[in-house]
Motif scaffolding. Sequence first.
Motif, short mmCIF file in Angstrom:
data_model
loop_
_atom_site.label_atom_id
_atom_site.label_comp_id
_atom_site.label_asym_id
_atom_site.label_seq_id
_atom_site.Cartn_x
_atom_site.Cartn_y
_atom_site.Cartn_z
N SER A 138 -4.64 -6.64 5.13
CA SER A 138 -5.50 -5.78 4.28
C SER A 138 -7.17 -6.47 4.28
CB SER A 138 -5.26 -5.80 2.83
OG SER A 138 -6.02 -5.19 1.93
N ARG A 139 -8.01 -5.64 4.55
CA ARG A 139 -9.39 -6.26 4.43
C ARG A 139 -9.76 -5.96 2.92
NH1 ARG A 139 -12.74 -4.09 9.69
NH2 ARG A 139 -11.93 -5.61 11.16
N THR A 140 -9.47 -4.98 2.35
CA THR A 140 -9.89 -4.68 0.89
C THR A 140 -9.15 -5.22 -0.33
OG1 THR A 140 -8.46 -2.74 0.86
CG2 THR A 140 -10.91 -2.23 1.79
N ASP A 141 -7.74 -5.32 -0.11
CA ASP A 141 -6.93 -5.80 -1.07
C ASP A 141 -6.40 -7.20 -0.52
OD1 ASP A 141 -5.49 -5.90 -3.29
OD2 ASP A 141 -3.75 -4.80 -2.54
N ARG A 142 -7.40 -8.18 -0.97
CA ARG A 142 -7.02 -9.51 -0.58
C ARG A 142 -7.33 -10.60 -1.55
NH1 ARG A 142 -10.52 -10.85 4.60
NH2 ARG A 142 -8.52 -10.70 5.52
N MET A 143 -6.71 -11.59 -1.73
CA MET A 143 -7.08 -12.81 -2.71
C MET A 143 -7.47 -13.92 -1.82
SD MET A 143 -4.74 -12.22 -5.96
CE MET A 143 -6.00 -12.95 -7.18
N ILE A 144 -6.59 -13.99 -0.81
CA ILE A 144 -7.00 -15.33 0.12
C ILE A 144 -7.27 -14.78 1.43
CG2 ILE A 144 -6.16 -17.40 1.05
CD1 ILE A 144 -4.45 -17.81 -1.42
N THR A 145 -6.05 -14.38 2.16
CA THR A 145 -6.10 -13.97 3.57
C THR A 145 -5.71 -12.46 3.69
OG1 THR A 145 -3.97 -14.60 4.04
CG2 THR A 145 -5.83 -15.91 4.45
N GLY A 146 -5.20 -11.74 2.71
CA GLY A 146 -4.94 -10.36 3.00
C GLY A 146 -3.43 -10.04 3.48
N ASP B 159 3.49 -2.46 -5.12
CA ASP B 159 2.10 -3.02 -5.81
C ASP B 159 1.96 -4.31 -5.10
OD1 ASP B 159 -0.13 -3.17 -7.65
OD2 ASP B 159 1.15 -4.29 -9.02
N PRO B 160 0.67 -4.64 -4.76
CA PRO B 160 0.40 -5.96 -4.31
C PRO B 160 0.76 -7.16 -5.22
CG PRO B 160 -1.49 -4.56 -3.75
CD PRO B 160 -0.55 -3.76 -4.84
N ALA B 161 0.39 -6.96 -6.27
CA ALA B 161 0.95 -8.04 -7.48
C ALA B 161 2.31 -8.44 -7.28
CB ALA B 161 0.60 -7.31 -8.84
N MET B 162 3.31 -7.55 -6.74
CA MET B 162 4.60 -7.78 -6.86
C MET B 162 4.93 -8.62 -5.66
SD MET B 162 5.79 -6.59 -9.64
CE MET B 162 7.50 -6.72 -9.36
N VAL B 163 4.14 -8.30 -4.48
CA VAL B 163 4.30 -9.15 -3.16
C VAL B 163 3.70 -10.50 -3.42
CG1 VAL B 163 3.58 -9.35 -0.94
CG2 VAL B 163 4.14 -6.94 -2.04
N ARG B 164 2.62 -10.69 -4.24
CA ARG B 164 2.12 -12.05 -4.65
C ARG B 164 2.94 -12.93 -5.40
NH1 ARG B 164 -2.70 -8.68 -5.07
NH2 ARG B 164 -4.04 -9.09 -2.85
N ILE B 165 3.67 -12.22 -6.39
CA ILE B 165 4.47 -13.11 -7.52
C ILE B 165 5.69 -13.48 -6.50
CG2 ILE B 165 6.04 -12.53 -9.29
CD1 ILE B 165 3.81 -10.85 -10.39
N ALA B 166 6.33 -12.61 -5.63
CA ALA B 166 7.36 -12.78 -4.85
C ALA B 166 7.16 -13.94 -3.90
CB ALA B 166 7.88 -11.52 -4.24
N THR B 167 5.89 -14.01 -3.35
CA THR B 167 5.57 -15.13 -2.43
C THR B 167 5.38 -16.57 -3.14
OG1 THR B 167 4.22 -13.59 -1.07
CG2 THR B 167 3.71 -15.82 -1.01
N VAL B 168 4.81 -16.39 -4.35
CA VAL B 168 4.64 -17.69 -5.15
C VAL B 168 6.14 -18.18 -5.61
CG1 VAL B 168 3.73 -18.58 -7.47
CG2 VAL B 168 2.19 -17.15 -5.84
N ALA B 169 6.93 -17.15 -6.01
CA ALA B 169 8.34 -17.40 -6.64
C ALA B 169 9.04 -18.06 -5.33
CB ALA B 169 9.07 -15.98 -7.08
N ALA B 170 8.82 -17.60 -4.20
CA ALA B 170 9.57 -17.78 -2.87
C ALA B 170 9.03 -19.47 -2.45
CB ALA B 170 9.45 -17.08 -1.52
#
Length: 72
Positions: free
Chosen positions: A19-27, A39-50
Amino acid sequence: MTSPTETIHQPQTKKLYRSRTDRMITGVCGGWADYLGVDPAMVRIATVAATALTAGLMIPVYLAAVLLTPEA
């Protein structure tokens, strides 16, 4: 005239992009969220948890996703 049985339905294929618009680090998480329709927050939480649950094994997977996933 074509009959309804002769019409071929081809589903629209979704493409995975960073993503170009919904990014915190690389998208990557924003792109995956858009692809999965969540929701992008759910994917981010899953990534941190993993990352925490696999003792950092998710870090090289994330870096590979950064390198292999094209930007939108």
